[in-house]
Design a protein around this motif. Sequence first.
Motif, short mmCIF file in Angstrom:
data_model
loop_
_atom_site.label_atom_id
_atom_site.label_comp_id
_atom_site.label_asym_id
_atom_site.label_seq_id
_atom_site.Cartn_x
_atom_site.Cartn_y
_atom_site.Cartn_z
N LEU A 11 0.83 -1.21 0.00
CA LEU A 11 0.00 0.00 0.00
C LEU A 11 0.86 1.26 0.00
CD1 LEU A 11 -2.69 1.47 0.13
CD2 LEU A 11 -2.69 1.12 2.62
N ARG A 12 1.99 1.24 0.71
CA ARG A 12 2.89 2.39 0.70
C ARG A 12 3.39 2.66 -0.72
NH1 ARG A 12 6.49 4.29 4.45
NH2 ARG A 12 4.68 4.07 5.84
N TRP A 13 3.77 1.61 -1.43
CA TRP A 13 4.25 1.77 -2.80
C TRP A 13 3.15 2.32 -3.70
CZ3 TRP A 13 2.81 -0.45 -7.48
CH2 TRP A 13 3.68 -0.18 -8.55
N LEU A 14 1.93 1.79 -3.55
CA LEU A 14 0.81 2.28 -4.35
C LEU A 14 0.51 3.74 -4.03
CD1 LEU A 14 -1.61 -0.79 -4.09
CD2 LEU A 14 -0.13 -0.18 -6.00
N SER A 15 0.61 4.09 -2.76
CA SER A 15 0.31 5.47 -2.35
C SER A 15 1.30 6.45 -2.94
CB SER A 15 0.32 5.57 -0.82
OG SER A 15 -0.65 4.71 -0.25
N GLU A 16 2.57 6.07 -3.01
CA GLU A 16 3.58 6.96 -3.57
C GLU A 16 3.50 6.98 -5.11
OE1 GLU A 16 5.02 8.87 -1.63
OE2 GLU A 16 5.20 7.88 0.31
N SER A 17 3.11 5.86 -5.72
CA SER A 17 3.01 5.78 -7.18
C SER A 17 1.75 6.45 -7.70
CB SER A 17 3.04 4.32 -7.64
OG SER A 17 4.22 3.68 -7.23
N ARG A 18 0.66 6.42 -6.92
CA ARG A 18 -0.60 7.10 -7.16
C ARG A 18 -1.51 6.43 -8.18
NH1 ARG A 18 0.14 13.52 -7.38
NH2 ARG A 18 -2.12 13.31 -7.06
N SER A 19 -1.00 5.91 -9.29
CA SER A 19 -1.86 5.26 -10.28
C SER A 19 -1.02 4.42 -11.23
CB SER A 19 -2.67 6.30 -11.07
OG SER A 19 -1.81 7.11 -11.85
N GLY A 20 -1.70 3.58 -12.00
CA GLY A 20 -1.01 2.75 -12.97
C GLY A 20 -1.97 1.79 -13.63
N LYS A 21 -1.42 0.80 -14.34
CA LYS A 21 -2.24 -0.19 -15.02
C LYS A 21 -2.67 -1.29 -14.04
CE LYS A 21 -0.67 0.21 -19.80
NZ LYS A 21 -0.19 -0.55 -20.99
N ALA A 22 -3.93 -1.67 -14.12
CA ALA A 22 -4.44 -2.73 -13.26
C ALA A 22 -3.73 -4.05 -13.55
CB ALA A 22 -5.95 -2.87 -13.44
N SER A 23 -3.45 -4.32 -14.82
CA SER A 23 -2.77 -5.56 -15.17
C SER A 23 -1.36 -5.60 -14.58
CB SER A 23 -2.70 -5.72 -16.69
OG SER A 23 -2.12 -4.57 -17.30
N ALA A 24 -0.68 -4.44 -14.54
CA ALA A 24 0.66 -4.38 -13.95
C ALA A 24 0.58 -4.59 -12.43
CB ALA A 24 1.32 -3.04 -14.27
N LEU A 25 -0.46 -4.05 -11.79
CA LEU A 25 -0.63 -4.25 -10.36
C LEU A 25 -0.89 -5.72 -10.07
CD1 LEU A 25 -0.99 -3.42 -7.44
CD2 LEU A 25 -3.33 -2.68 -7.99
N VAL A 60 -10.26 0.68 -8.66
CA VAL A 60 -9.83 -0.13 -9.80
C VAL A 60 -10.89 -0.08 -10.88
CG1 VAL A 60 -9.14 -2.43 -10.57
CG2 VAL A 60 -8.53 -1.67 -8.27
N ASP A 61 -10.47 0.17 -12.11
CA ASP A 61 -11.35 0.14 -13.28
C ASP A 61 -10.75 -0.88 -14.25
OD1 ASP A 61 -12.84 0.48 -15.56
OD2 ASP A 61 -12.84 2.66 -15.50
N LEU A 62 -11.27 -2.11 -14.20
CA LEU A 62 -10.70 -3.17 -15.03
C LEU A 62 -10.95 -2.94 -16.51
CD1 LEU A 62 -11.56 -6.35 -12.91
CD2 LEU A 62 -9.40 -5.09 -13.02
N ARG A 63 -12.07 -2.32 -16.84
CA ARG A 63 -12.35 -2.07 -18.26
C ARG A 63 -11.33 -1.11 -18.86
NH1 ARG A 63 -18.58 -0.47 -18.06
NH2 ARG A 63 -17.75 0.63 -16.23
N ALA A 64 -10.90 -0.14 -18.07
CA ALA A 64 -9.89 0.81 -18.55
C ALA A 64 -8.48 0.35 -18.22
CB ALA A 64 -10.15 2.19 -17.95
N ASP A 65 -8.37 -0.79 -17.51
CA ASP A 65 -7.07 -1.32 -17.09
C ASP A 65 -6.30 -0.29 -16.27
OD1 ASP A 65 -5.04 -3.21 -16.83
OD2 ASP A 65 -4.00 -2.55 -18.63
N ARG A 66 -6.99 0.34 -15.30
CA ARG A 66 -6.34 1.36 -14.48
C ARG A 66 -6.66 1.14 -13.00
NH1 ARG A 66 -2.32 3.85 -16.57
NH2 ARG A 66 -2.58 5.53 -15.02
#
Length: 326
Positions: A11-25, A60-66
């Motif tokens: 969660l710390r990493w996600l909080s600092e990264s802020r956003s990205g691709k759902a598939s990458a997560l 999470v928005d799987l349709r947008a992969d975000r």
Amino acid sequence: MSSNEFGGILLRWLSESRSGKASALRDGVRSQALTWGLELKEYAEWDWMRKAAVLGFIDVDLRADRWSVAPPVLTRLPHADGLAVLTGARTAQIGTRVEEAAREWMELITVPHTPEAGEAPLPDTLLFQYEDPLTLQEAAEFLGARYVPCAALQFMELLPQAAPGPESAPPGGSTANTLEKYELRFQRFVPVERDDEDGLYRWRGADYARLTRFRRNGVFHTVERETGVYLELARHRVGAMRWRPESGKGRADIGRLLVDRYAPLPALHERAAVLCSGFPPSVGKQTQTRAYDNVPRALAEAIAASLQQNLETMPRLVAATGGRTK
């Protein structure tokens, strides 16, 4: 490091990264679990993402992969004897301020997540004990969070009504070979050759993405899988929700919401139920249900009504001698 720290560090990493691709997560959760020596069962990474979302940590928005981290929020739990939960982002700065507040003036209760075998650990639940609700606004400002009086109850006004979406094209071409229909008697999708009956269907699209559609009066409509299941339950007048009031004095309007595992709640509905306690639902292996604690009757009824369910109220447990219930 203990595996209990897995969720907090992620969660710390996600909080600092802020956003990205759902598939990458998804891939990141599994690869990090392997690094930590955790053996995950199939789809455990998707389950971690879903639970982190309903707990209010990420969206999470799987349709947008975000995916995107949710803003930090301090909110009261309904009828919970002076408890508030901190959800959303946990940056290094927020973590430092939480530790400082806990040392000096704030009553902090840290509850580690206890995963089942094969699950990825979630972040700890951070509960704050308070006497005067007015102090929560100042506490939120110190932590760098937004104060929401009671997010769970506010969701009652925001719950979307279960309904088919816009009209959609039926399955066709090579995708018809992947056609499945949801069967209530099996509580799952099963392969079919025809789509000439109303109901809930899914198939693989041209890009191999799985499409879920609800057929009503011969017309196909877009729908999310969870909502589609509830539309199918409503079509057959089948119930999947029950609510049992607590046994404590003055707690008759607070209880446990029980939802059959084959009918998971849509994301917003589940977040409303989860933010009543700050914990993910417990899963009954024998009863095949998901249980949400500390849910007010009014919220349970609102969740059920928005999903076209008739909420069954179970008998209240009565305290007996010897500390048992009957």
